[in-house]
Every structure is written in C-alpha cells, then in structure tokens.
Design an enzyme around this catalytic site. Structure first.
Site, PDB file in Angstrom:
ATOM      1  CG  HIS A 156     -47.145  86.974 -18.848  1.00 36.78           C
ATOM      2  ND1 HIS A 156     -47.672  86.653 -20.077  1.00 36.78           N
ATOM      3  CD2 HIS A 156     -47.782  86.174 -17.954  1.00 36.78           C
ATOM      4  CE1 HIS A 156     -48.564  85.681 -19.933  1.00 36.78           C
ATOM      5  NE2 HIS A 156     -48.657  85.375 -18.662  1.00 36.78           N
TER       6      HIS A 156
ATOM      7  NE  ARG B 101     -42.128  77.511 -17.272  1.00 48.05           N
ATOM      8  CZ  ARG B 101     -42.468  76.779 -16.242  1.00 48.05           C
ATOM      9  NH1 ARG B 101     -41.672  75.817 -15.840  1.00 48.05           N
ATOM     10  NH2 ARG B 101     -43.595  77.007 -15.608  1.00 48.05           N
TER      11      ARG B 101
ATOM     12  CE  LYS C  75     -46.882  76.663 -18.610  1.00 45.99           C
ATOM     13  NZ  LYS C  75     -47.621  77.456 -17.640  1.00 45.99           N
TER      14      LYS C  75
ATOM     15  CD  GLU D  17     -51.784  83.351 -19.903  1.00 45.13           C
ATOM     16  OE1 GLU D  17     -50.884  82.863 -20.623  1.00 45.13           O
ATOM     17  OE2 GLU D  17     -51.548  84.183 -19.001  1.00 45.13           O
TER      18      GLU D  17
ATOM     19  CD  GLU E  64     -39.664  82.036 -16.872  1.00 41.51           C
ATOM     20  OE1 GLU E  64     -40.606  81.425 -16.382  1.00 41.51           O
ATOM     21  OE2 GLU E  64     -39.620  83.250 -16.989  1.00 41.51           O
TER      22      GLU E  64
ATOM     23  CG  HIS F   8     -52.665  86.828 -15.177  1.00 42.93           C
ATOM     24  ND1 HIS F   8     -51.535  87.611 -15.122  1.00 42.93           N
ATOM     25  CD2 HIS F   8     -52.321  85.726 -15.890  1.00 42.93           C
ATOM     26  CE1 HIS F   8     -50.547  87.001 -15.770  1.00 42.93           C
ATOM     27  NE2 HIS F   8     -51.003  85.849 -16.250  1.00 42.93           N
TER      28      HIS F   8
ATOM     29  NE  ARG G  63     -36.745  72.192   6.078  1.00 41.83           N
ATOM     30  CZ  ARG G  63     -36.699  71.730   7.327  1.00 41.83           C
ATOM     31  NH1 ARG G  63     -36.974  70.465   7.565  1.00 41.83           N
ATOM     32  NH2 ARG G  63     -36.358  72.521   8.312  1.00 41.83           N
TER      33      ARG G  63
ATOM     34  CE  LYS H  63     -42.695  80.290 -14.727  1.00 39.55           C
ATOM     35  NZ  LYS H  63     -42.825  81.575 -15.425  1.00 39.55           N
TER      36      LYS H  63
ATOM     37  CG  ASN I 167     -42.930  84.796 -18.834  1.00 46.37           C
ATOM     38  OD1 ASN I 167     -43.900  84.457 -18.163  1.00 46.37           O
ATOM     39  ND2 ASN I 167     -41.714  84.362 -18.587  1.00 46.37           N
TER      40      ASN I 167
ATOM     41  CG  HIS J 242     -46.362  90.332 -14.175  1.00 45.09           C
ATOM     42  ND1 HIS J 242     -45.263  89.516 -14.153  1.00 45.09           N
ATOM     43  CD2 HIS J 242     -47.429  89.506 -14.325  1.00 45.09           C
ATOM     44  CE1 HIS J 242     -45.640  88.257 -14.296  1.00 45.09           C
ATOM     45  NE2 HIS J 242     -46.950  88.224 -14.405  1.00 45.09           N
TER      46      HIS J 242
END
Lengths: 362, 362
Positions: A247, A240, A226, A184, A236, A264, A120, A142, A244, A251
């Site tokens: 993106h 934020r 960033k 990016e 997000e 990517h 955890r 992330k 993307n 994706h």
C-alpha cells in the site's frame, strides 16, 4: 448464508454473506419499523438498486431518504462528503438516524466518516457491492476521505452496526473492478495464509466465473483473516499494519497519476510486486515466490508494474508523507514467504529505488 | 496554580490554570525535546503570541510549525479546517505529531476535530485564550465545525492530552468577548450550583476588573462543575445535556443572523432567558429567579432578548434541526430553580413561541 461476528466489545457487529440478501428487509437489522435512515450511494449503483431498495424499506415502514454522489475515487473528498451532511440536514435527520452505505470502498469510506462525524456520531450499515470493499472495507472500521496531497489522510476509526454482503452484486461489477478486488484477496494469502494462497491458485478460474459457492468461501476467508487481525489491533499500532502490504507504493501511484486513473486494487497489485522485489534484494524472499505472486496477479488480469511514466525517484516524496512514516522513517511491510510478512523500518531508500527500477525494466 | 484532572480512563488529562503559563515550555508537557508539533491559531492571536511561543518551543527543541486561520465563527467550517490538513501534509507531519490549539472556541473546536481526523487521530493540546473557551471548551472533548444549515453539526468526541489556561490571556480579550464568556459562567450557576450563582452576584465587579485571584477561582469552579458532568456522561446521552441550557435557542439565533454576527455567549444569554420564560409559563420556575438571572446577565453587559428582527416562529425550523431533537421532539433544558435544571421533551411548540414573544415584547 455465512455469518461472522467482529468482536470489539460493545461495538461488535455481524457480517452476513449470501446471495440475494438485498431482497429482504430483515437483512437491514437493526433498522426497524419507524426508524429514519439515509441511503448513500453513487450514480452507477443508483441506476441498478435504488428503486428496489427504497420500495423494500418503505414497505418495512422505514422512513428512508437518499443521496446520490458522483462515482469515483476522485470524489472521495471533504467537499463531496459535505453533500451527505447537507442531505441529512435538509431532511432534518437527528442523532437517531442510520446511514446506509451502498457501494464500493469510496462510498463506504466516505459514508462511514460522515456517520462518525454527523452530530458527532450516528449508526451506519455497510452494504459493500464490490469485491474489494467486501473483502477489505467491511472489516476494520477505517473510514475517511482523501486530501489532494495524500490518500485517506482524513478520517476516523468507526464501526458499522452491520455489514451486508450480497454476492449477487458482483454480477453487475465491471471485470476491471473484480480484478482490483482480487489484488486484496491475493494479499491476504501472501501475508497470512499460504494454504489460502494455494487455494486461490487452484480456484482462480472459478472465481473469475463468479461461481457462487467458491466466491462465498473466498469472501468469508478474507473477512475471517482480517477480523483476526483487527480484533487484536483495532487502531493499527502493530500487526494491523501487515494489511498494508504493497500500500505504501500503491498510495504513491494513486496520488501521482491522480485519483481515479488507477484503481486502488491495481495500484496494490503493482505495490505487492515492488514489496516482493525489495524483500528479494534484502535477501529475505525467494524469487520463486515472487514468480508465483506475479503469475497469480497476471491470471487475475492485474498490472504487475507501476505506471510507465513514473520513475522510481518519483515514489519517494509520496512515501514520506504516508501514514506509516514514523519520525521520517518509512515503515515497510515486507513479505518473507508466501503466508508470512513483517513490518520493517530503516530500509535504505536506495534499495527501494533499486527494487522499483528492477521491476520497471524487467 | 490550580490543577484539575479530567478522569476518562486512558484518555485522562490535566487542566492547569495559572497566570503566566505561556512563558514556560514545561507548561506544554507531554511535548518534549525532539517532538514535532503544529501550532494552530488565528490572525488576531498570532499578532500577540506567535513569535513568543515559536521562540519558546524552538528553544525547548520542539520542531514547531504553524498555520494561521482567519478569525471568527464564520470560518469554523470544513473548508477552513482543510487548511490545517494542508499545512500538516506540506510539512510532512506524521501520526506522531501534536496539534496545539491556541485560541478561543473556534480554534479549539476546529483544531480538535482536525486532530481527531488527521490520519485518524493525533495528539492535541488546548490553549484556550478566551474566557468562554476556558470555562467551556477545555472540558468535554466536543470538537467540530459548523454546516451552513446548522451549528456544530459535524465533529467528534475527542480528548486533548493537556489543557493550559493562562489567565494572563484575558487581559488582551475585547470586553464583548469577556461578557460572552460570562454567559457560560452564569449558566453553570443556574443549572448546577446556587452557591456559585450567589458568589457571582457578589463578585461580578471583581470579575469584570479581571482580579486575578477571583478569576482563577471562577474558572476553576466552572471547570470542576463541567468535569463532574462529563465524567458521568462523556457522549451526552443524559445529564451532559443540561450544559445546553439556552443553547437550542442560541443556535437558532446564531444560524439565523449568520455565524459571527452574534457571539455564541451573547446568543446563550438570550437563550437562557427564553428557557427561563418557557419554564415560568409551564409553572416550573419563579419569576423572582428569572429577574435575578436577567439582572446578572445585564450587569455582565449581555443581551437578555433575541435579535429584534427575528420573530418567534423563525426559531422553530432551526430548533427542529438541533442535535437535541429526538424523533421530531425538541428536548429542552428547563431551569427549575437557581442551581437546578431538568431535560424535558414533548413541550408544546406554542408555549415556546409564547415564551419568546413575551420576552421580546417585555
């Protein structure tokens, strides 16, 4: 040496950017003599760095174990991540251990999620080795893995205790991966900073030649941009989402062609152009700016169209499963000018299809 | 109806305890008309409750999907958890969805971790149906799955938005599972509340007969005790460890015999007695109290010894991998009296072996 602090209360951490950082054990603070750690990396990087780093950390009296994962986006899944847990348990690592992620986005995302989940939550240090992971994955917390039905669908928001960016790592990076990182980098200019976009137009050749001073500035600027966004919106819920840009399209491409076939960053490059076309059709973006974007992406050796065998309609089912979908409504990031973007919902699917078709046939 | 609030800042949530709660859609707040939700349950419970709940929630205009997992601790792993993600993606659930965990600890832990991880976090509602999960898993936000080398090694701290305890569910619970829950109930008395322990000695027959008033008090008292501990120490850095009385031994037993062969509560019962023996050998616990514990566990139809084919030395390697190990030192929870316990490190392994041997040969 450049140092940036990401301020998130008690989870704040430093990003250090310099050439040669991996030569010094002090770079790995807060790891100290007597600590346990598990280095997670891939086959490609192990061949280049594993022996040196184990020697360095052993000398510093850190009890260091390692696990080597296969290299590639297609291995970023729960079952490969489980190899990290197995290695930790085999070597009896407890809650006080530290994971070190040495690699690109795949290793960073997977190791970060493993650190969030092992017992955890244990500490982790990021050592991003690709341009893409240096400018993107090192800020924001992330972490996660892919599901066969969608990218990054499983994960956690989890912060490292330190990020070490050694720009020397870029000299061993394949040119295609350098280009993917630049997608990016260029994205930051488009959504947040027109001056930086212009700086990129002026310095792209020096960047491609890995000029170390230019590179350090480039990485620092992206991290700073960033950081500013993430400090305001860690989870997000709002601005934020701007990060993307491109993106949602990307994706769809990555999932459709199979993870690992398009990088990517390559998919993001094509996705940025699709977003620009969508915005143009809506009358919100000037075609002269689309052309500037396309030219810069091309100079960076990036694709500016989607895969030829993927028609516009094929994008939609993937986009509907995207994390940015709210109650069946796709949320798009639309560029409004170089340096400014906005989040939009309720855009007609036909406009999106038209944008993709126009681009693909251009 | 009993209502307890778990106060953890913006992640606070209510626990509602009453007979018949599952008959009313209002019990499922904050779920409301127009929301999406995914019900996660197992084969056994699906046969009893699925149809009724789907009808109820459909009537309340909640768009409800479901996924049915196999029943048993041996299925609490990453690959079965992945079925939840697949179901969510197949039905295009976004970040605004809510998972509903209908089941015992296995379903609750796995659904909670899936909720923590799906798209990096969605809401979840716990509907614990076993006594064990009602008194234990409904408070504290511990979620996770097992690794073949260790129990609960992978997971997250993640809070539900609501816990619904319908005591009517206990009437369909097999007697062996009711007993397993009582092990945790008795544990609360030993570590925190001597009066409650005495109340249990007086009311055990009424509990075994599922007297609804007695049962409601019993569950409420356990939840209250756990809430008090968790509010002080959510991430188990300190006093929350007390709740693990007997668990270091129990996890060794469960891992050794294979998940699903001993119920968790059964292993905890044996582990509590082992902890009492260890404390006795150290001169910290009176044998008259050990006898009170053994008697109460026996009346609850619980084992008071470990598996006969597991010798004392076999416990150690599992215990060394426990999450409570700090730098190779096992941390034990030792009872000091009925109602009081303490965390101890640096206990000689030979004393632990002696305690297990003495018990097994008694």
């Amino acid at each position: 040496m450049e140092k940036i602090t990401v301020s998130l209360g008690y989870r704040s951490y430093p990003i250090t950017i310099s050439a040669g950082l991996l030569k010094y054990s002090a770079s790995f603070l807060p790891l100290k003599s007597g600590d346990n750690a598990m280095l997670v990396t891939n086959q490609t990087l192990a061949a280049l760095y594993l022996h040196k780093l184990l020697t360095l950390l052993n000398k510093a009296d850190v009890k260091i174990d390692y696990v080597i994962l296969p290299d590639g986006e297609q291995y970023k899944n729960l079952s490969v991540m489980n190899q990290i847990f197995t290695a930790l348990l085999q070597k009896s690592h407890g809650r006080e251990t530290t994971l070190i992620a040495l690699g690109g986005g795949v290793i960073g995302d997977m190791t970060g999620f493993a650190a969030a989940s092992y017992q955890r939550g244990v500490r982790f240090i990021q050592v991003p080795t690709t341009l893409l992971s240096q400018v993107d994955a090192s800020v924001g917390g992330k972490t996660g893995v892919n599901h066969e039905m969608g990218k990054n669908m499983i994960g956690a928001f989890y912060q490292p205790v330190s990020v070490i960016i050694d720009t020397d790592c870029l000299s061993t990076l394949p040119p295609r991966e350098l280009a993917a990182g630049l997608a990016e980098v260029i994205k930051y200019g488009i959504i947040l900073d027109s001056e930086f976009f212009q700086w990129l137009e002026e310095h792209l050749d020096a960047i491609l030649a890995l000029d170390s001073k230019v590179m350090r500035f480039c990485i620092r600027r992206c991290c700073e941009l960033k950081v500013k966004v993430v400090e305001h919106d860690e989870c997000e819920s709002n601005i934020r989402t701007l990060l993307n840009l491109g993106h949602t399209f990307a994706h769809a491409i990555e999932t459709h062609v199979g993870y690992g076939n398009w990088l990517h960053g390559e998919a993001v490059a094509a996705g940025i152009v699709m977003a620009a076309y969508t915005s143009e059709i809506l009358g919100e973006f000037m075609s002269v700016d689309t052309i500037r974007i396309i030219n810069l992406l091309k100079r960076a050796h990036l694709p500016v169209r989607g895969p030829t065998n993927m028609n516009a309609e094929a994008y939609l089912p993937y986009m509907m499963r995207d994390k940015k979908v709210v109650k069946g409504n796709i949320r798009f990031v639309l560029p409004l000018a170089i340096g400014r973007a906005e989040i939009r919902t309720g855009i007609d699917q036909n406009i999106v299809i038209k944008a993709i078709n126009t681009l693909q046939n251009s």
